[in-house]
Scaffold this motif. Structure first.
Motif, PDB file in Angstrom:
ATOM      1  N   PHE A  15       0.846  -1.200   0.000  1.00 63.23           N
ATOM      2  CA  PHE A  15       0.000   0.000   0.000  1.00 63.23           C
ATOM      3  C   PHE A  15       0.870   1.234   0.000  1.00 63.23           C
ATOM      4  O   PHE A  15       2.069   1.156   0.304  1.00 63.23           O
ATOM      5  CB  PHE A  15      -1.000  -0.004   1.161  1.00 63.23           C
ATOM      6  N   TYR A  16       0.303   2.355  -0.402  1.00 60.15           N
ATOM      7  CA  TYR A  16       1.077   3.597  -0.407  1.00 60.15           C
ATOM      8  C   TYR A  16       1.078   4.189   0.987  1.00 60.15           C
ATOM      9  O   TYR A  16       0.016   4.383   1.569  1.00 60.15           O
ATOM     10  CB  TYR A  16       0.503   4.598  -1.411  1.00 60.15           C
ATOM     11  N   PRO A  17       2.274   4.477   1.533  1.00 57.64           N
ATOM     12  CA  PRO A  17       2.332   5.050   2.879  1.00 57.64           C
ATOM     13  C   PRO A  17       1.546   6.356   2.925  1.00 57.64           C
ATOM     14  O   PRO A  17       1.632   7.164   2.005  1.00 57.64           O
ATOM     15  CB  PRO A  17       3.829   5.288   3.123  1.00 57.64           C
ATOM     16  N   GLY A  18       0.772   6.502   3.961  1.00 58.20           N
ATOM     17  CA  GLY A  18       0.047   7.758   4.140  1.00 58.20           C
ATOM     18  C   GLY A  18      -1.262   7.817   3.370  1.00 58.20           C
ATOM     19  O   GLY A  18      -2.067   8.697   3.609  1.00 58.20           O
ATOM     20  N   SER A  19      -1.486   6.874   2.442  1.00 57.88           N
ATOM     21  CA  SER A  19      -2.750   6.932   1.715  1.00 57.88           C
ATOM     22  C   SER A  19      -3.782   6.101   2.470  1.00 57.88           C
ATOM     23  O   SER A  19      -3.469   5.099   3.088  1.00 57.88           O
ATOM     24  CB  SER A  19      -2.588   6.424   0.277  1.00 57.88           C
ATOM     25  N   SER A  20      -5.022   6.545   2.428  1.00 58.87           N
ATOM     26  CA  SER A  20      -6.055   5.864   3.202  1.00 58.87           C
ATOM     27  C   SER A  20      -6.767   4.826   2.329  1.00 58.87           C
ATOM     28  O   SER A  20      -7.726   4.203   2.735  1.00 58.87           O
ATOM     29  CB  SER A  20      -7.062   6.890   3.702  1.00 58.87           C
ATOM     30  N   LEU A  23      -5.027  -1.451   0.410  1.00 63.51           N
ATOM     31  CA  LEU A  23      -3.979  -2.122  -0.353  1.00 63.51           C
ATOM     32  C   LEU A  23      -4.075  -1.791  -1.837  1.00 63.51           C
ATOM     33  O   LEU A  23      -5.159  -1.787  -2.410  1.00 63.51           O
ATOM     34  CB  LEU A  23      -4.083  -3.635  -0.170  1.00 63.51           C
ATOM     35  N   VAL A  24      -2.935  -1.493  -2.443  1.00 62.46           N
ATOM     36  CA  VAL A  24      -2.894  -1.224  -3.880  1.00 62.46           C
ATOM     37  C   VAL A  24      -2.614  -2.527  -4.632  1.00 62.46           C
ATOM     38  O   VAL A  24      -3.125  -2.752  -5.728  1.00 62.46           O
ATOM     39  CB  VAL A  24      -1.819  -0.161  -4.194  1.00 62.46           C
ATOM     40  N   LEU A  25      -1.804  -3.375  -4.025  1.00 54.44           N
ATOM     41  CA  LEU A  25      -1.601  -4.723  -4.557  1.00 54.44           C
ATOM     42  C   LEU A  25      -1.994  -5.687  -3.455  1.00 54.44           C
ATOM     43  O   LEU A  25      -1.620  -5.492  -2.290  1.00 54.44           O
ATOM     44  CB  LEU A  25      -0.131  -4.962  -4.939  1.00 54.44           C
ATOM     45  N   GLY A  42      -4.025  -4.551 -17.534  1.00 51.85           N
ATOM     46  CA  GLY A  42      -4.851  -4.041 -16.435  1.00 51.85           C
ATOM     47  C   GLY A  42      -5.245  -2.617 -16.728  1.00 51.85           C
ATOM     48  O   GLY A  42      -4.462  -1.862 -17.303  1.00 51.85           O
ATOM     49  N   ALA A  43      -6.469  -2.265 -16.340  1.00 49.96           N
ATOM     50  CA  ALA A  43      -6.966  -0.906 -16.579  1.00 49.96           C
ATOM     51  C   ALA A  43      -6.091   0.107 -15.842  1.00 49.96           C
ATOM     52  O   ALA A  43      -5.285  -0.266 -14.990  1.00 49.96           O
ATOM     53  CB  ALA A  43      -8.413  -0.815 -16.098  1.00 49.96           C
ATOM     54  N   ASN A  44      -6.262   1.366 -16.145  1.00 58.14           N
ATOM     55  CA  ASN A  44      -5.564   2.411 -15.397  1.00 58.14           C
ATOM     56  C   ASN A  44      -5.877   2.248 -13.917  1.00 58.14           C
ATOM     57  O   ASN A  44      -7.034   2.051 -13.546  1.00 58.14           O
ATOM     58  CB  ASN A  44      -6.024   3.807 -15.840  1.00 58.14           C
ATOM     59  N   GLY A  45      -4.837   2.300 -13.096  1.00 61.33           N
ATOM     60  CA  GLY A  45      -5.042   2.194 -11.658  1.00 61.33           C
ATOM     61  C   GLY A  45      -5.070   0.759 -11.145  1.00 61.33           C
ATOM     62  O   GLY A  45      -5.236   0.524  -9.956  1.00 61.33           O
ATOM     63  N   ALA A  46      -4.887  -0.212 -12.036  1.00 62.84           N
ATOM     64  CA  ALA A  46      -4.933  -1.625 -11.616  1.00 62.84           C
ATOM     65  C   ALA A  46      -3.746  -2.004 -10.732  1.00 62.84           C
ATOM     66  O   ALA A  46      -3.833  -2.938  -9.941  1.00 62.84           O
ATOM     67  CB  ALA A  46      -4.985  -2.541 -12.836  1.00 62.84           C
ATOM     68  N   GLY A  47      -2.639  -1.272 -10.887  1.00 65.88           N
ATOM     69  CA  GLY A  47      -1.473  -1.546 -10.033  1.00 65.88           C
ATOM     70  C   GLY A  47      -0.224  -1.984 -10.783  1.00 65.88           C
ATOM     71  O   GLY A  47       0.748  -2.426 -10.176  1.00 65.88           O
ATOM     72  N   LYS A  48      -0.223  -1.829 -12.104  1.00 65.76           N
ATOM     73  CA  LYS A  48       0.911  -2.290 -12.916  1.00 65.76           C
ATOM     74  C   LYS A  48       2.206  -1.558 -12.533  1.00 65.76           C
ATOM     75  O   LYS A  48       3.237  -2.182 -12.276  1.00 65.76           O
ATOM     76  CB  LYS A  48       0.612  -2.088 -14.416  1.00 65.76           C
ATOM     77  N   SER A  49       2.131  -0.219 -12.519  1.00 65.27           N
ATOM     78  CA  SER A  49       3.343   0.550 -12.199  1.00 65.27           C
ATOM     79  C   SER A  49       3.764   0.306 -10.754  1.00 65.27           C
ATOM     80  O   SER A  49       4.968   0.220 -10.450  1.00 65.27           O
ATOM     81  CB  SER A  49       3.104   2.050 -12.412  1.00 65.27           C
ATOM     82  N   THR A  50       2.786   0.167  -9.882  1.00 67.64           N
ATOM     83  CA  THR A  50       3.087  -0.104  -8.475  1.00 67.64           C
ATOM     84  C   THR A  50       3.849  -1.423  -8.339  1.00 67.64           C
ATOM     85  O   THR A  50       4.814  -1.523  -7.575  1.00 67.64           O
ATOM     86  CB  THR A  50       1.774  -0.164  -7.665  1.00 67.64           C
ATOM     87  N   LEU A  51       3.426  -2.427  -9.096  1.00 63.43           N
ATOM     88  CA  LEU A  51       4.125  -3.718  -9.040  1.00 63.43           C
ATOM     89  C   LEU A  51       5.582  -3.546  -9.471  1.00 63.43           C
ATOM     90  O   LEU A  51       6.503  -4.032  -8.797  1.00 63.43           O
ATOM     91  CB  LEU A  51       3.415  -4.745  -9.938  1.00 63.43           C
TER      92      LEU A  51
HETATM   93  N1  ADP Z   1       2.080   7.854  -5.180  1.00 63.98           N
HETATM   94  C1  ADP Z   1       0.881   7.318  -4.916  1.00 63.98           C
HETATM   95  N2  ADP Z   1       0.282   7.515  -3.711  1.00 63.98           N
HETATM   96  C2  ADP Z   1      -0.906   6.952  -3.424  1.00 63.98           C
HETATM   97  N3  ADP Z   1      -1.602   6.162  -4.269  1.00 63.98           N
HETATM   98  C3  ADP Z   1      -1.076   5.950  -5.489  1.00 63.98           C
HETATM   99  C4  ADP Z   1       0.196   6.502  -5.879  1.00 63.98           C
HETATM  100  N4  ADP Z   1       0.473   6.103  -7.150  1.00 63.98           N
HETATM  101  C5  ADP Z   1      -0.565   5.322  -7.529  1.00 63.98           C
HETATM  102  N5  ADP Z   1      -1.504   5.241  -6.543  1.00 63.98           N
HETATM  103  C6  ADP Z   1      -2.742   4.440  -6.589  1.00 63.98           C
HETATM  104  O1  ADP Z   1      -2.400   3.079  -6.714  1.00 63.98           O
HETATM  105  C7  ADP Z   1      -3.280   2.404  -7.592  1.00 63.98           C
HETATM  106  C8  ADP Z   1      -2.505   1.717  -8.682  1.00 63.98           C
HETATM  107  O2  ADP Z   1      -1.845   2.674  -9.489  1.00 63.98           O
HETATM  108  P1  ADP Z   1      -0.801   2.292 -10.605  1.00 63.98           P
HETATM  109  O3  ADP Z   1       0.130   1.281 -10.076  1.00 63.98           O
HETATM  110  O4  ADP Z   1      -0.226   3.562 -11.097  1.00 63.98           O
HETATM  111  O5  ADP Z   1      -1.736   1.616 -11.703  1.00 63.98           O
HETATM  112  P2  ADP Z   1      -1.453   1.350 -13.257  1.00 63.98           P
HETATM  113  O6  ADP Z   1       0.004   1.507 -13.502  1.00 63.98           O
HETATM  114  O7  ADP Z   1      -1.966  -0.034 -13.473  1.00 63.98           O
HETATM  115  O8  ADP Z   1      -2.272   2.356 -14.000  1.00 63.98           O
HETATM  116  C9  ADP Z   1      -4.266   3.465  -8.099  1.00 63.98           C
HETATM  117  O9  ADP Z   1      -5.429   3.362  -7.335  1.00 63.98           O
HETATM  118  C10 ADP Z   1      -3.555   4.750  -7.825  1.00 63.98           C
HETATM  119  O10 ADP Z   1      -4.480   5.778  -7.586  1.00 63.98           O
END
Ligand code: ADP
Ligand code: MG
Length: 239
Positions: A15-20, A23-25, A42-51
């Protein structure tokens, strides 16, 4: 002797620290064998970049584990793991920062293991030739076209000879010709790679396996042709 998989992700949550937002993944498990070419859909926001950022240790693991060639990702192993994984950023402007393409390609090797500077120069020249961008050597990266920037960024990563290449939406913003050029280059790569993309054509052309992410969870993992043919699944995942 049992050879560990190139990448092994077990029950990974982030999860992103500080975000409410929770879990993002959530509870991701998959492994990648050497030589696999995988599309991460995965759609926008699915978590690809986060992974991708998590695999590189940029974002902390909440629970679960990541192993690269048997090496468990933690603070201590991070430098070694970063030498094994190369990331092509979604926006090449975030990746290219030296005054010329050549200096940009030299930057990684110069800052890694102490090697003879002649060897580094040779490696940089070789990679520019392989990607057929030697003519861009002395150009300023921020003045290149979108397609040229992609290839320059790719050169800067490939020169480090990563074991695993991660590409974040590499065909975004490319015109058809630049896209074709990039696809042709990617087809020649021996590396194991994971491409985060919305580009089904790219996925079918380059990848044998697809992992479909939906709201931070793995919805499907299997042969690319079968999953990309599954309209109901993809629509249900917002694709
Ligand atoms: N720096 C961040 N802080 C908090 N939440 C984030 C941050 N970056 C992305 N998110 C959230 O994490 C989720 C996954 O985002 P992301 O990994 O960018 O998806 P994708 O690359 O699949 O479009 C989304 O809900 C997004 O809003
Ligand atoms: Mg993304």
């Amino acid at each position: 002797m049992i050879v560990p998989p190139l990448l092994d992700v077990q029950r990974l949550s982030v999860f992103y620290p500080g975000s409410s937002g929770g879990l993002v993944l959530e509870d991701l498990s998959f492994s990648v064998a050497e030589g696999e070419k995988i599309a991460l859909l995965g759609a926008n926001g699915a978590g690809k970049s986060t992974l991708f950022l998590t695999l590189l240790g940029v974002l902390a693991i909440h629970s679960g584990s990541v192993e690269v060639e048997g090496l468990v990702l933690d603070k201590k192993s991070l430098p070694a793991i970063r030498r094994k994984i190369g990331l092509i950023f979604q926006n090449p402007d975030d990746q290219l920062f030296m005054p010329t393409v050549y200096e940009d390609v030299l930057f990684g090797p110069q800052n890694a293991a102490p090697t003879d500077s002649a060897d580094i120069g040779k490696a940089a020249q070789d990679i520019l030739e392989r990607l057929e961008i030697t003519r861009l050597k002395d150009r300023m990266p921020h003045k290149l076209s979108g397609g040229e920037k992609r290839l320059a960024a790719l050169a800067g990563v490939l020169v480090m000879e990563p074991r695993l290449l991660l590409m974040d939406e590499p065909t975004a913003f490319l015109d058809p010709r630049a896209r074709r050029r990039l696809v042709a280059v990617l087809k020649t790569l021996p590396q194991t790679y994971i491409i985060a993309t919305h580009d089904f054509g790219l996925a079918l052309d380059l990848c044998t396996r697809c992992i479909v992410l939906d709201k931070g969870r793995i919805r499907a993992d299997g042969p690319a042709a079968a999953l990309i043919g599954d309209k109901a699944l993809l629509e249900d995942c917002g694709l």
